[in-house]
Design an enzyme around this catalytic site. Structure first.
Site, PDB file in Angstrom:
ATOM      1  N   ARG A   1       0.982  -1.180  -0.384  1.00 56.27           N
ATOM      2  CA  ARG A   1      -0.307  -0.338  -0.477  1.00 56.27           C
ATOM      3  C   ARG A   1       0.820   0.957  -0.104  1.00 56.27           C
ATOM      4  O   ARG A   1       0.795   2.096  -0.902  1.00 56.27           O
ATOM      5  CB  ARG A   1      -0.961   0.542   1.396  1.00 56.27           C
ATOM      6  CG  ARG A   1      -2.102   0.059   1.340  1.00 56.27           C
ATOM      7  CD  ARG A   1      -3.407   0.095   1.835  1.00 56.27           C
ATOM      8  NE  ARG A   1      -3.926  -1.609   2.691  1.00 56.27           N
ATOM      9  CZ  ARG A   1      -4.613  -1.168   1.822  1.00 56.27           C
ATOM     10  NH1 ARG A   1      -5.639  -0.316   1.222  1.00 56.27           N
ATOM     11  NH2 ARG A   1      -5.725  -2.526   1.839  1.00 56.27           N
TER      12      ARG A   1
ATOM     13  N   MET B   1     -12.214   3.613  -4.364  1.00 56.74           N
ATOM     14  CA  MET B   1     -12.676   2.639  -3.733  1.00 56.74           C
ATOM     15  C   MET B   1     -11.378   1.592  -2.714  1.00 56.74           C
ATOM     16  O   MET B   1     -11.271   0.222  -2.551  1.00 56.74           O
ATOM     17  CB  MET B   1     -12.891   1.431  -4.346  1.00 56.74           C
ATOM     18  CG  MET B   1     -15.143   2.009  -4.940  1.00 56.74           C
ATOM     19  SD  MET B   1     -15.228   2.514  -3.223  1.00 56.74           S
ATOM     20  CE  MET B   1     -17.007   1.941  -3.056  1.00 56.74           C
TER      21      MET B   1
ATOM     22  N   HIS C   1     -19.808  10.466   1.080  1.00 53.60           N
ATOM     23  CA  HIS C   1     -20.318   8.731   1.087  1.00 53.60           C
ATOM     24  C   HIS C   1     -21.555   8.087   1.494  1.00 53.60           C
ATOM     25  O   HIS C   1     -22.728   9.600   1.476  1.00 53.60           O
ATOM     26  CB  HIS C   1     -19.470   8.479   3.051  1.00 53.60           C
ATOM     27  CG  HIS C   1     -19.843   6.993   3.482  1.00 53.60           C
ATOM     28  ND1 HIS C   1     -19.899   6.063   2.750  1.00 53.60           N
ATOM     29  CD2 HIS C   1     -20.829   6.742   3.970  1.00 53.60           C
ATOM     30  CE1 HIS C   1     -20.193   4.985   3.734  1.00 53.60           C
ATOM     31  NE2 HIS C   1     -20.363   5.088   4.175  1.00 53.60           N
TER      32      HIS C   1
ATOM     33  N   LEU D   1     -12.209   4.592   8.807  1.00 51.30           N
ATOM     34  CA  LEU D   1     -12.615   4.214   7.648  1.00 51.30           C
ATOM     35  C   LEU D   1     -14.019   5.230   7.860  1.00 51.30           C
ATOM     36  O   LEU D   1     -14.580   5.445   8.433  1.00 51.30           O
ATOM     37  CB  LEU D   1     -12.750   3.494   7.441  1.00 51.30           C
ATOM     38  CG  LEU D   1     -14.351   2.445   6.025  1.00 51.30           C
ATOM     39  CD1 LEU D   1     -13.615   3.241   4.703  1.00 51.30           C
ATOM     40  CD2 LEU D   1     -14.627   1.395   6.157  1.00 51.30           C
ATOM     41  N   ASP D   2     -14.581   5.981   6.733  1.00 53.54           N
ATOM     42  CA  ASP D   2     -15.650   6.662   7.051  1.00 53.54           C
ATOM     43  C   ASP D   2     -15.792   7.363   7.861  1.00 53.54           C
ATOM     44  O   ASP D   2     -17.159   8.273   8.485  1.00 53.54           O
ATOM     45  CB  ASP D   2     -16.791   6.230   6.765  1.00 53.54           C
ATOM     46  CG  ASP D   2     -16.820   5.506   5.226  1.00 53.54           C
ATOM     47  OD1 ASP D   2     -16.354   5.953   3.898  1.00 53.54           O
ATOM     48  OD2 ASP D   2     -17.089   4.081   4.893  1.00 53.54           O
TER      49      ASP D   2
ATOM     50  N   GLN E   1     -28.765  13.596  -4.746  1.00 57.06           N
ATOM     51  CA  GLN E   1     -28.383  14.749  -3.417  1.00 57.06           C
ATOM     52  C   GLN E   1     -26.424  14.546  -3.724  1.00 57.06           C
ATOM     53  O   GLN E   1     -25.887  15.950  -3.003  1.00 57.06           O
ATOM     54  CB  GLN E   1     -28.659  13.537  -2.121  1.00 57.06           C
ATOM     55  CG  GLN E   1     -30.296  14.219  -2.055  1.00 57.06           C
ATOM     56  CD  GLN E   1     -31.069  15.467  -2.995  1.00 57.06           C
ATOM     57  OE1 GLN E   1     -30.753  16.354  -2.085  1.00 57.06           O
ATOM     58  NE2 GLN E   1     -32.047  15.601  -3.774  1.00 57.06           N
TER      59      GLN E   1
END
Ligand code: GAR
Length: 216
Positions: free
Chosen positions: A69, A94, A113, A148-149, A177
């Site tokens: 990574r 992603m 998200h 995450l998020d 939206q």
């Protein structure tokens, strides 16, 4: 004005409909932002074609070409540095990013998200909201943090869940939206209207997130 605009990179993995909304926003004469690079980990991402059509530089950094990574992210960082990027927008990108990369872009990286965060982090958000019988669902633009998020929330749009909804129908209404709130959030960040106090975003000095409904 052109030289005063903030230099934006958009990272995509797929269709790039949010990218298109950002391209359209940045084409407005009064936009404080200019997209200087669209980067994908996937050479087949339709988002790359959208960028090329708009005359925006593209780059492909395929995670499969790297042993780990961090070398993948170093290659991304080189592309961002080569274009003097100031703000990164994740738009359906992603790949999970390491804390080191995320912290390099502290308060300068946005994500969209498809849920009303902190609810439904991760994947299959629409299916999970339906399974839980939620009356309301939606989407969020936030500053990115290593988890995450996670991160300070800038704008959320709420969408009512309708009796006849399935995941595809609900996702389609949420996506409409997304295309409204992502350009608006980028405009705020690029115009220096966003500050962060603790982990709370302030928008023009007022606690975020801004909440939009589909009637706004
Ligand atoms: C969007 O719905 C976005 O919110 C979601 O991927 C889709 C990309 O569509 N992102 C995530 O789930 C990230 N956690 P697009 O390529 O048409 O913009």
């Amino acid at each position: 004005m052109t030289e005063e605009r903030r230099r934006i990179a958009v990272l995509v993995s797929g269709g790039g409909s949010n990218l298109q909304a950002l391209i359209d926003e940045c084409a407005k004469p009064d936009s404080p932002a200019r997209i200087v690079l669209v980067l994908s980990n996937n050479a087949d991402a339709f988002g790359l074609q959208r960028a090329a059509k708009a005359g925006i530089a593209t780059a492909v950094v395929n995670h499969r070409d790297f042993p780990d990574r961090s070398s993948f992210e170093q290659a991304i960082s080189r592309e961002l540095a080569a274009r003097d990027v100031e703000i990164v927008c994740l738009a359906g990108f992603m790949r999970v990013l390491t804390p080191g990369f995320v912290e390099n872009w502290h308060d300068r990286m946005l994500n969209i998200h498809p849920s009303l965060l902190p609810a439904y982090k991760g994947l299959h958000t629409h299916e999970r909201a339906l399974a839980d019988g939620m009356a309301e669902h939606g989407c969020t633009v936030h500053l990115v943090r290593p988890a995450l998020d996670d991160g300070p929330l800038l704008i959320q749009a709420k969408v009512p869940v309708l009796p006849e909804d399935d995941a595809d129908r609900l996702a389609a209404r949420v996506l409409v939206q997304e295309h409204r709130i992502y350009p608006a959030a980028l405009r705020l960040l690029a115009a220096d209207a966003v500050t962060v106090d603790g982990e709370q975003a302030l928008i023009n000095g007022r606690p975020g997130p801004l909440i939009w409904t589909d009637a706004d």
